[in-house]
Scaffold this motif. Structure first.
Motif, PDB file in Angstrom:
ATOM      1  N   THR A  53       0.826  -1.215   0.000  1.00 31.86           N
ATOM      2  CA  THR A  53       0.000   0.000   0.000  1.00 31.86           C
ATOM      3  C   THR A  53       0.856   1.259   0.000  1.00 31.86           C
ATOM      4  OG1 THR A  53      -0.133  -0.177   2.390  1.00 31.86           O
ATOM      5  CG2 THR A  53      -1.991  -1.022   1.138  1.00 31.86           C
ATOM      6  N   LEU A  66       2.902   2.304   2.152  1.00 28.03           N
ATOM      7  CA  LEU A  66       3.127   2.912   3.468  1.00 28.03           C
ATOM      8  C   LEU A  66       4.554   2.680   3.928  1.00 28.03           C
ATOM      9  CD1 LEU A  66      -0.148   2.064   5.383  1.00 28.03           C
ATOM     10  CD2 LEU A  66       0.699   4.325   4.789  1.00 28.03           C
ATOM     11  N   ARG A  69      -1.986   5.735  -4.215  1.00 26.51           N
ATOM     12  CA  ARG A  69      -2.867   6.137  -3.115  1.00 26.51           C
ATOM     13  C   ARG A  69      -4.245   6.596  -3.588  1.00 26.51           C
ATOM     14  NH1 ARG A  69       1.854   8.833   0.672  1.00 26.51           N
ATOM     15  NH2 ARG A  69       2.770   6.828   1.198  1.00 26.51           N
ATOM     16  N   PRO A 108      -6.762  -1.377   7.632  1.00 29.51           N
ATOM     17  CA  PRO A 108      -5.739  -1.933   8.520  1.00 29.51           C
ATOM     18  C   PRO A 108      -6.349  -2.924   9.509  1.00 29.51           C
ATOM     19  CG  PRO A 108      -5.764   0.469   8.599  1.00 29.51           C
ATOM     20  CD  PRO A 108      -6.998   0.033   7.902  1.00 29.51           C
ATOM     21  N   PHE A 115     -13.441  10.445   4.734  1.00 30.03           N
ATOM     22  CA  PHE A 115     -12.560   9.656   3.873  1.00 30.03           C
ATOM     23  C   PHE A 115     -12.863   9.890   2.391  1.00 30.03           C
ATOM     24  CE2 PHE A 115     -11.765   7.533   7.897  1.00 30.03           C
ATOM     25  CZ  PHE A 115     -10.385   7.545   7.861  1.00 30.03           C
ATOM     26  N   PHE A 127     -10.032  11.583  -0.435  1.00 30.36           N
ATOM     27  CA  PHE A 127      -9.684  11.013  -1.734  1.00 30.36           C
ATOM     28  C   PHE A 127     -10.292  11.817  -2.876  1.00 30.36           C
ATOM     29  CE2 PHE A 127      -8.879   7.496   1.085  1.00 30.36           C
ATOM     30  CZ  PHE A 127      -7.760   6.888   0.531  1.00 30.36           C
ATOM     31  N   GLN A 166      -4.541   5.477   7.993  1.00 30.09           N
ATOM     32  CA  GLN A 166      -5.586   5.719   6.986  1.00 30.09           C
ATOM     33  C   GLN A 166      -5.332   7.007   6.224  1.00 30.09           C
ATOM     34  OE1 GLN A 166      -7.676   3.727   5.958  1.00 30.09           O
ATOM     35  NE2 GLN A 166      -8.989   2.776   7.490  1.00 30.09           N
ATOM     36  N   ASN A 223      -2.375   8.362   5.857  1.00 28.28           N
ATOM     37  CA  ASN A 223      -1.161   8.167   5.067  1.00 28.28           C
ATOM     38  C   ASN A 223      -1.418   7.461   3.745  1.00 28.28           C
ATOM     39  OD1 ASN A 223       0.310   9.395   7.002  1.00 28.28           O
ATOM     40  ND2 ASN A 223       1.184   7.535   7.873  1.00 28.28           N
ATOM     41  N   VAL A 224      -2.382   6.555   3.774  1.00 25.28           N
ATOM     42  CA  VAL A 224      -2.629   5.785   2.568  1.00 25.28           C
ATOM     43  C   VAL A 224      -3.506   6.566   1.584  1.00 25.28           C
ATOM     44  CG1 VAL A 224      -4.710   4.499   3.117  1.00 25.28           C
ATOM     45  CG2 VAL A 224      -2.850   3.358   1.917  1.00 25.28           C
ATOM     46  N   SER A 225      -3.975   7.738   2.009  1.00 21.81           N
ATOM     47  CA  SER A 225      -4.797   8.578   1.126  1.00 21.81           C
ATOM     48  C   SER A 225      -3.897   9.564   0.379  1.00 21.81           C
ATOM     49  CB  SER A 225      -5.814   9.349   1.960  1.00 21.81           C
ATOM     50  OG  SER A 225      -5.193  10.456   2.549  1.00 21.81           O
TER      51      SER A 225
END
Lengths: 319, 357
Positions: A56, A58, A81, A88, A106, A110, B196, B198-200
């Motif tokens: 992912t 990270l 991303r 998680p 969220f 995005f 969460q 960070n992954v965006s």
């Protein structure tokens, strides 16, 4: 572009230095096809979570490469991303924001909106809609996990990474959850999920056994079961504990594990389970066991898993 | 897209902060308690020091002096001892802090100097009282001397409370930035929500701004509430301009929020961030001239003070509030605080990583 959604080549990641170094991921390679539900099966500490972090974007791998939907996880992390959803292992949404607010948050992160992706999340969100004003921290475990899935889906990702999504959730919710993953696949989303539960593993198209940072086997559940190298006898008697001890001493035994009320005995000889069953009956009677039941059975994924996990000189391995 | 994300990041921070049951009371109660309690409790005035008197003179002179000392209000003269040795036992037991031994023509002082500051102040007070007494009684016999008269400017009554208030405001700003911000990101890390984020695709500058702005507003609110309380309790209003004061508060607060964000992005847990924040804040406070004047520190310590952002703010606050200094007179402090703000936020920006190495 290839048919693969996710491709890992020789991924490695080490933590710590010198004597305390732990090789969390050790030369892992695998491919996930587009629209596939791919399962990572392995015990705690096998390196599954680190693998997810590498995939992912990270975490940067020490060596090796991973490509997600044609994007390199190190070079093209920005693009990655935008197109992945990650859930998680621990519930990690804002406990002090409501269900609705978490989703909206969220979605906005995005660059999307809840309305835009409503159709995609609807099959899951309908469970949550009655509680949309409730704070996420006050939801039940199953609801939290559904919300987390919604949040991971709210920007319509192409690939979904789910790290032990059903750990700590009741069996009914777990079943519902996997059914939901099925509907997501119909939408063409590729899914990589890890789980410690074998009955969930069989729902995957293909599974990979992860152990000590390595992938030891990767195939469809059906093929993995077919490749099981031993004939299996499920054995039961009144005294389960001494039964296990005695079974391990049976001359034809390769190894033996407890599965609920039954002991699964893996035999050295292939194919000749019937003759072995008769010899075993005699052997156990000689040891004074009562109410003996012996049934030849097909290998389950769990049998394959147990054998794998204990192959390298495990405590209960070869007798 | 950036602006929309930032807007929602802010909306989320405000929602969370307003829902945090301790946040609002904290903003009001913290300055209230600090401003009510600290100026009185953390005072250098020494009062009610127990004194043992060894009167070898037994004259009108000695009784007069004793009365004079008692009426000053700083000393209690209920203990008397026939000899010095017996008087010392009072000090040894901790019942008294000072011995006054009067002989026919001399006065001896013995002060318990376990607390050095208190001892020197006691000595100074007593000296003053005795000198004054001697001067009055022996006036006729003394030749004329040069008299010095001190005029206290800006704080004519040497009011300690007034002196403390600007320092406490500076301390509150430090706490809001340093501690709350340090807890914030490390808290998100512990909760797992940071992963969460960070992954965006959200930019880290947007994310950090989303954290910075709420703490800045909180800091300004606390400053204004603190000023209001200072006015109600002590009738203290800033002599200088309020906008200048708020400008200093803003830059300082942003600087310390950056400091807190830096700490929380390099810490593994909230506890770790908290400990490191406390370590630095204690040094900043103790070496910032909040309680002890910087001019009385040893030379090497004074050089360290130049590296202490809190000192510049406390100094600036005192000058603005008590002295009415304008911006032109505070340029040194301004540039110092600005440099720290840039430095800390730069650190936060480069240490906050969305991808682990």
């Amino acid at each position: 572009m290839s048919d693969y959604s996710v491709s890992a080549r020789n991924l490695s990641k080490k933590f710590g230095h010198g004597h305390h170094a732990v090789q969390a991921v050790d030369g892992v390679s695998f491919d996930v096809k587009k629209g596939e539900l791919f399962g990572l099966i392995g015990p705690d500490g096998a390196g599954k979570t680190t693998l997810f972090r590498l995939l992912t974007s990270l975490m940067v791998p020490d060596s090796g490469t991973a490509v997600v939907e044609g994007f390199d996880t190190v070079k093209d992390y920005r693009q990655i991303r935008r197109i992945i959803g990650y859930m998680p292992g621990r519930f990690s949404l804002y406990q002090d924001l409501s269900v609705e607010e978490n989703l909206k948050f969220f979605a906005t992160l995005f660059g999307s909106t809840v309305a835009k992706s409503y159709d995609a999340i609807k099959p899951i969100y309908r469970y949550l809609e009655p509680f949309k004003k409730r704070m996420a921290g006050r939801l039940s475990g199953g609801m939290k996990q559904k919300l987390a899935l919604c949040c991971a889906l709210v920007h319509a990702p192409k690939v979904l990474f789910l790290d032990e999504p059903t750990t700590g959730v009741d069996p009914v919710s777990r079943k519902e959850f996997w059914e939901m993953l099925g509907t997501l696949q119909d939408q063409g989303i590729s899914i990589v999920a890890s789980t410690p539960y074998m009955n969930e593993a069989v729902r995957c198209h293909r599974i990979a056994f992860v152990q000590d940072g390595k992938i030891s086997e990767c195939d469809t559940p059906e093929n993995i079961r077919r490749k099981f190298p031993h004939a299996i006898l499920a054995v039961r008697s009144r005294d389960a504990f001494s039964l296990l001890q005695d079974l391990r001493k049976f001359p034809e035994a390769h190894s033996c594990y407890s599965f609920g009320n039954y002991q699964h005995l893996y035999l050295h000889s292939e194919g000749g389970a019937d003759g072995s069953a008769a010899r075993l009956q005699e052997y156990l009677e000689g040891k004074g066991h009562q109410d003996i039941r012996i049934e030849p059975i097909e290998a389950s994924i769990e049998d394959c898993f147990m054998l794998r996990m204990n192959k390298e000189g495990g405590d209960y391995g070869d007798v | 897209m950036g602006r929309k994300v930032l807007k929602y990041l802010l909306e989320k921070e405000f929602k969370q902060n307003l829902r945090n049951p301790i946040m609002l009371p904290l903003i009001i109660v913290l300055p209230l308690i600090q401003l009510v309690v600290l100026p009185f409790a953390a005072t250098y005035e020494i009062r009610n020091v127990e004194m043992v008197i060894v009167d070898n003179d037994h004259s009108a002179f000695s009784r007069d002096l004793e009365q004079k000392i008692a009426s000053s209000g700083y000393f209690k003269t209920r203990y008397h001892a026939p000899t010095y040795q017996e008087a010392v036992s009072y000090i040894e037991n901790g019942d008294a802090g000072v011995i006054l031994e009067i002989r026919s023509s001399q006065v001896f002082l013995s002060v318990d100097a376990v607390d050095g500051t208190q001892a020197s102040i006691v000595e100074a007070y007593l000296n003053g009282i005795i000198q004054d007494y001697a001067a009055r009684t022996l006036q006729e016999k003394q030749p004329t001397r040069i008299q010095t008269t001190a005029q206290m400017r800006f704080n004519p009554f040497l009011d300690y409370q007034t002196y403390m208030v600007p320092g406490i405001l500076a301390m509150l700003l430090t706490l809001v930035g340093g501690i709350l911000a340090a807890l914030n990101i490390s808290g998100e890390r512990e909760l797992g929500t940071l992963e969460q984020i960070n992954v965006s695709p959200v930019r880290k500058s947007d994310y950090l701004l989303g954290k910075l702005i709420p703490f800045w507003i909180m800091g300004l609110l606390i400053t204004l509430i603190g000023l209001g309380i200072a006015w109600l309790l002590y009738g203290l209003t800033p002599r200088g301009s309020l906008p200048t004061l708020l400008l200093f508060a803003t830059i300082y607060n942003i600087g310390f929020t950056g400091f807190g964000l830096f700490l929380s992005s390099v810490s593994k847990s909230q506890q770790q961030a908290m400990f490191v924040a406390f370590f630095f804040l204690l040094i900043f406070f103790l070496m910032g001239g909040l309680f002890t004047p910087v001019s009385s520190m040893p030379h090497w310590a004074q050089y360290i003070v130049y590296l202490n952002p809190t000192w510049y703010l406390i100094d600036a606050m005192r000058l603005i509030i008590l002295k009415g200094s304008g911006f032109a007179q505070l340029l040194d402090q301004f540039y110092a605080i600005l440099s720290f703000a840039v430095f800390f936020n730069f650190l936060a920006l480069i240490t906050f990583r969305k991808t682990a190495k």
